[in-house]
Design a protein around this motif. Structure first.
Motif, PDB file in Angstrom:
ATOM      1  N   GLY A 326      94.990 -71.874 -93.584  1.00 31.12           N
ATOM      2  CA  GLY A 326      96.317 -72.197 -93.060  1.00 31.12           C
ATOM      3  C   GLY A 326      97.184 -70.963 -92.864  1.00 31.12           C
ATOM      4  O   GLY A 326      97.879 -70.818 -91.857  1.00 31.12           O
ATOM      5  N   VAL A 327      97.131 -70.059 -93.826  1.00 33.10           N
ATOM      6  CA  VAL A 327      97.996 -68.892 -93.741  1.00 33.10           C
ATOM      7  C   VAL A 327      97.481 -67.929 -92.659  1.00 33.10           C
ATOM      8  O   VAL A 327      98.271 -67.310 -91.930  1.00 33.10           O
ATOM      9  CB  VAL A 327      98.165 -68.228 -95.131  1.00 33.10           C
ATOM     10  N   ALA A 328      96.157 -67.836 -92.515  1.00 34.95           N
ATOM     11  CA  ALA A 328      95.598 -66.968 -91.474  1.00 34.95           C
ATOM     12  C   ALA A 328      95.963 -67.514 -90.095  1.00 34.95           C
ATOM     13  O   ALA A 328      96.289 -66.755 -89.168  1.00 34.95           O
ATOM     14  CB  ALA A 328      94.078 -66.873 -91.632  1.00 34.95           C
ATOM     15  N   GLN A 329      95.942 -68.818 -89.981  1.00 32.50           N
ATOM     16  CA  GLN A 329      96.313 -69.457 -88.720  1.00 32.50           C
ATOM     17  C   GLN A 329      97.765 -69.125 -88.364  1.00 32.50           C
ATOM     18  O   GLN A 329      98.097 -68.909 -87.191  1.00 32.50           O
ATOM     19  CB  GLN A 329      96.133 -70.970 -88.858  1.00 32.50           C
ATOM     20  N   THR A 359     100.064 -76.200 -89.029  1.00 33.26           N
ATOM     21  CA  THR A 359      98.708 -75.695 -89.207  1.00 33.26           C
ATOM     22  C   THR A 359      97.736 -76.878 -89.267  1.00 33.26           C
ATOM     23  O   THR A 359      98.150 -78.022 -89.455  1.00 33.26           O
ATOM     24  CB  THR A 359      98.584 -74.889 -90.515  1.00 33.26           C
ATOM     25  N   ASP A 360      96.445 -76.562 -89.115  1.00 31.10           N
ATOM     26  CA  ASP A 360      95.430 -77.622 -89.202  1.00 31.10           C
ATOM     27  C   ASP A 360      95.379 -78.237 -90.587  1.00 31.10           C
ATOM     28  O   ASP A 360      94.939 -79.373 -90.759  1.00 31.10           O
ATOM     29  CB  ASP A 360      94.037 -77.037 -88.896  1.00 31.10           C
ATOM     30  N   GLY A 365     103.636 -83.790 -90.840  1.00 29.39           N
ATOM     31  CA  GLY A 365     105.085 -83.758 -91.012  1.00 29.39           C
ATOM     32  C   GLY A 365     105.588 -82.477 -91.651  1.00 29.39           C
ATOM     33  O   GLY A 365     106.789 -82.266 -91.755  1.00 29.39           O
ATOM     34  N   ILE A 366     104.675 -81.640 -92.110  1.00 29.49           N
ATOM     35  CA  ILE A 366     105.105 -80.369 -92.696  1.00 29.49           C
ATOM     36  C   ILE A 366     105.076 -79.309 -91.611  1.00 29.49           C
ATOM     37  O   ILE A 366     104.014 -78.956 -91.089  1.00 29.49           O
ATOM     38  CB  ILE A 366     104.199 -79.998 -93.883  1.00 29.49           C
TER      39      ILE A 366
END
Lengths: 400, 290
Positions: A326-329, A359-360, A365-366
Motif C-alpha cells: 500500500g505504501v509503495a503504491q 490504495t488496493d 472508504g479510506i
C-alpha cells in the motif's frame, strides 16, 4: 582557455534565459531521464527484524513497476540498507544514501527512534523523508519540518477515535488506562485525553509500565481494583498479550480497547489466548490478509498475484506485506504526479496534494488526502471487534 | 485491603521468577566466585531448545529433561572454551567476556527463532487452584519447583562429597588442589550446574512472560537484587530475596512510589545492600587475614 569560457558562459546564460528548454524536465540529484533513485532503511536484522519484510515488499513492488515500464518512462532504482533498528546506524545509512548514493528522496525509513534521529538532518538537507513507517504524531508538522511526512493513521488520531466511541456508547464510563512510559505511550494517551476533551475526568486510573518490567500483572491488578469498566490498553505486543490474559484471569471484564500496534491475531491474541480475547476492540485501516471477507476482493487479488510473482518467499498472512504494498503504491502515485519535474521540492509538493487516493489494500472508504498544511495521509479508520477468530469491522469509517 | 492482598500475591508470583534465576546466580558464584551476566541469556537459549523439542512433538517432561541435560553440557562447554582462557585475567576482562556472551546468545537466538513472542506450555493445569483469582496454577507450580531445586542444592552442597569439593575449589583453589580436588573440572561442573538450574528457571518463567529473546533482560536485574539481598553465597537467602523483591516492588509500585520507579527499587536494594551489608541478610561474612 579563458577565451573558451566566455562563449560557454554565454551559451549557458542563453540556455537559462529561455525557460522553454527547461520547463519540461527538471531534476535534482537522484533523478535523470532514465532513473529515479529512492533510498530506504529497514531493520533487516536486530530486535525489530520482523518488520524487515516491509522493505522487501517495497523492493518487489518497484521491480513490478519497472517491468511494467516504470514511472513516466523512468525506472526506480531502490537502494535499501539495514539499520538493525538502531538510530545511530540509521543516521549513518541515511547520510550514505543522501551524500554518496545521491538519492532523490528517502522513503519509508522504519521506526520512531530511527526517524527521530534523522529528522533534523533531512530537513536541513532539504531531502524528502517521505511516508515514514511509524505512527508518531510528530511527523505531521509541515510548518517546522516541511520535508517529513508520515503515512499511516497516527497514534493521536487513533486514540481520539476510541475516545469518541466511548463517549458515544458509554457516556458514564469509568476508564482505566495502561500505557508504555515513553514517547509512543504518551502520544496515544494525549490523543485519548484530547478526544475525551472536557470528559477527561472519566479516566479513573492511569498507570504506566517500563519495557524492563517482566510482567504488567501488578498494573492490571491496580487497574482492576479501581473499579473501572472500560480499559484502554496502550501496549506493545508482549505486554498486550500479558495484559489481556491477566485481565481475563482476574475476572475483570471491562470494555477493552487495544491499540492497533498490538492487534495482530498471530503474535498477540493467540499467545494471550483467543478465548480470552473475545470482545476486544481495535481500529483498522488496511485489509487483513487473513480475513475471509477479502477472498474475492479485486485489490487483494492483485496483491496476492503480486506476492506470487515478485515476492514468492514472503508470507501471505503477514499484514506487513500488505502494508508495504500500500505504501509503495502511494509513492508511485506521487512520482507519477510529479511528471518530469523531479525536484525534491516538487516531490514534497505532490506528496502534499493527494486527493482521495485509494490504495488496493486500504479498507473501502479510506482515502488518502494531504494538503500543504496537512501532512497526515491516512486519517480515518474503522473500529473492529474480535469474535474469537478474526476482527469483525463495525460502524462507519471514522475520522477525516 | 483486597487490592493490597492481590498485589502481595502477584508479587510472590513474580518473586518466584526472580528467586529461580537468583538461584542460578548463587550457584555460579558458589562454584566460581564470579557473577555471570550471561546467566539469563543462557537460560533463555535453553528454553528455546525446549520449545523446539516440544514443537517437534516430544512430551513436556521428556523435553524438560533433555533441555536440562543440554543446558548442563552448554555450561561445561562454555566454561572450557570461553572462560578457561581468561581464568587468570583481571576481573574486568572476565566481565567483558560475560557481556559478550550475553550479546552473542541474544543475537543468535533472535537470528534463529526471530523476535516474535512465542507461547511456552506449562506442565500445570490451566485452571487456577481452588478457583482463586489471584495466582495461576502455573505460578504456584513454579514456586514449588523453585523450592524443590533449592532443597536439592542444599543437600548437594551440604551432604555429597562432590558438592563439598566444589565449594572447596571455589573458596580455596590452592589448598583444594593439594588435597587432590581437580579444581578445573569443579569450575566446569559449577558452570554446568548453574546453566542447568537456569534452564529450569527459564522453562518456569517463559509461560508467564512469554518466550522471546529479550525475556530475561529485566528479570536478571531483579534477580541480582534478590541474590544480593539474600546473600550471594546462600541459596536459601537468594530465594527469600526473590520473594522479598517481588513483593516490595509491587507494593511500593502500587501504593507508594508509582510504577515508574519499580526498577529503581531493585537498583536501590542492590546499592543499599552493597553499602550497608555486602554479605546480604543471610550471607557469610568472610574475614581474610592479610
Amino acid at each position: 582557455m579563458k577565451r573558451m569560457l566566455v562563449p560557454a558562459a554565454a551559451l549557458l546564460c542563453a540556455a537559462l534565459a529561455s525557460p522553454a528548454a527547461f520547463a519540461q524536465k527538471k531534476y535534482d540529484p537522484g533523478a535523470t531521464d532514465t532513473e529515479i533513485k529512492v533510498g530506504n532503511t529497514n531493520p533487516y536484522s536486530g530486535p525489530a527484524s520482523a518488520y524487515g519484510t516491509i522493505g522487501k515488499t517495497i523492493g518487489a513492488y518497484f521491480k513490478m513497476i519497472n517491468e511494467q515500464g516504470g514511472i513516466n518512462g523512468r525506472k526506480i532504482n531502490y537502494i535499501s540498507y539495514d539499520d538493525g533498528y538502531s538510530p545511530p546506524k540509521t543516521v549513518e545509512m541515511v547520510r550514505k544514501l543522501v551524500e554518496q548514493d545521491q538519492v532523490l528522496l528517502v522513503f519509508q525509513p522504519l521506526g520512531t527512534p530511527s526517524n527521530t534521529a534523522i529528522h533534523k538532518y533531512m530537513n536541513s538537507k532539504k531531502v524528502p523523508q517521505l511516508f515514514v513507517a511509524t505512527g508518531a504524531t510528530k511527523w505531521n508538522d509541515p510548518k517546522n519540518h516541511p520535508w517529513t511526512m508520515g503515512w499511516q493513521p497516527n497514534y493521536q488520531t487513533e486514540a481520539r477515535i476510541y475516545a469518541q466511541h466511548i463517549l458515544k456508547t458509554k457516556p458514564n464510563a469509568k476508564i482505566a488506562v495502561l500505557y508504555q512510559n515513553d514517547d509512543y505511550g504518551k502520544d496515544y494517551l494525549k490523543g485519548f485525553k484530547d478526544g475525551l476533551g472536557a470528559k477527561a475526568s472519566l479516566i479513573v486510573k492511569e498507570v504506566s509500565y517500563e519495557v524492563t518490567d517482566p510482567t504488567v500483572d501488578s498494573q492490571i491488578v491496580q487497574l482492576q481494583s479501581s473499579g473501572a469498566d472500560v480499559f484502554f490498553n496502550i501496549t506493545t505486543p508482549k505486554f498486550a498479550a500479558q495484559a489481556i490474559r491477566k485481565a481475563y484471569d482476574t475476572g475483570w471484564k471491562p470494555l477493552h480497547y487495544v491499540n492497533n500496534v498490538s492487534a495482530s491475531v498471530g503474535s498477540v491474541l493467540t499467545p494471550a489466548g483467543l478465548e480470552k480475547s473475545v470482545g476486544l476492540i481495535t481500529t483498522q485501516y488496511g485489509k487483513d490478509p487473513t480475513d475471509p471477507t477479502w477472498k474475492d476482493d479485486p485489490g487483494m487479488k492483485k496483491w496476492a498475484e503480486f506476492m506470487k510473482k515478485y515476492y514468492p518467499e514472503g508470507s501471505l498472512i503477514d499484514a506487513s506485506n500488505v502494508y508495504g504494498y500500500g505504501v509503495a503504491q502511494t509513492l508511485v502515485q506521487v512520482l507519477k504526479q510529479a511528471g518530469d519535474n523531479l525536484t525534491r521540492e516538487n516531490v514534497m509538493k505532490q506528496a502534499a496534494s493527494l486527493k482521495n487516493f485509494e490504495t488496493d489494500t486500504g479498507l473501502p472508504g479510506i482515502k488518502l488526502n494531504t494538503t500543504a498544511d496537512d501532512y497526515a495521509p491516512i486519517e480515518s479508520v474503522q473500529l473492529s471487534r474480535f469474535d474469537g477468530k478474526t476482527w469483525v469491522r463495525f460502524g462507519e469509517v471514522m475520522g477525516k | 485491603m483486597e487490592a493490597f492482598l492481590h498485589q502481595v500475591l502477584a508479587g510472590l508470583a513474580t518473586g518466584g521468577i526472580y528467586a529461580s534465576v537468583a538461584l542460578a546466580l548463587v550457584m555460579i558464584y558458589q562454584a566460581t566466585h564470579h557473577l555471570n551476566f550471561a546467566q539469563g541469556e543462557m537460560a533463555m537459549f535453553s528454553t528455546y531448545i525446549a520449545w523446539s523439542l516440544i514443537s517437534a512433538g516430544l512430551p513436556y517432561w521428556a523435553a524438560f529433561a533433555l533441555t536440562v541435560v543440554f543446558a548442563f553440557i552448554l555450561g561445561v562447554v562454555i566454561e572450557r572454551v570461553v572462560i578457561r582462557p581468561v581464568e587468570n585475567a583481571p576481573v574486568l576482562a572476565v566481565v567483558v567476556v560475560f557481556i559478550a556472551l550475553l550479546v552473542i546468545l541474544n543475537s543468535v537466538t533472535g537470528w534463529i527463532y526471530t523476535y516474535t513472542i512465542k507461547t511456552f506450555p506449562s506442565p500445570f493445569p490451566a485452571q487456577p487452584l481452588f478457583g482463586n483469582k489471584y495466582v495461576s496454577s502455573h505460578e504456584l507450580g513454579a514456586i514449588g519447583v523453585t523450592l524443590a531445586v533449592l532443597l536439592l542444592l542444599y543437600g548437594f552442597f551440604r551432604y555429597t562429597p562432590l558438592g563439598l569439593a566444589m565449594r572447596a575449589a571455589a573458596q580455596n583453589p590452592d589448598s583444594s588442589r593439594l588435597v587432590g580436588i581437580r579444581v578445573g573440572w569443579m569450575l566446569a561442573l559449577g558452570w554446568g550446574l548453574a546453566a542447568a538450574i537456569g534452564s529450569v528457571a527459564g522453562m518456569m518463567v517463559a509461560p508467564i512472560v512469554y518466550l522471546d529473546p529479550n525475556m530475561m533482560g529485566g528479570i536478571l536485574l531483579y534477580a541480582f537484587a534478590a541474590a544480593l539481598v539474600g546473600g550471594i553465597d546462600n541459596p536459601g537467602g537468594a530465594v527469600f530475596g526473590g520473594f522479598l523483591v517481588g513483593v516490595l516492588e509491587n507494593v511500593l509500585g502500587a501504593f507508594v512510589i508509582g510504577n515508574e520507579l519499580k526498577l529503581a527499587v531493585a537498583l536501590v536494594l542492590i546499592i543499599g545492600v552493597l553499602v550497608v551489608r555486602p554479605s546480604g541478610f543471610f550471607g557469610k561474612v568472610y574475614v581474610t587475614r592479610v
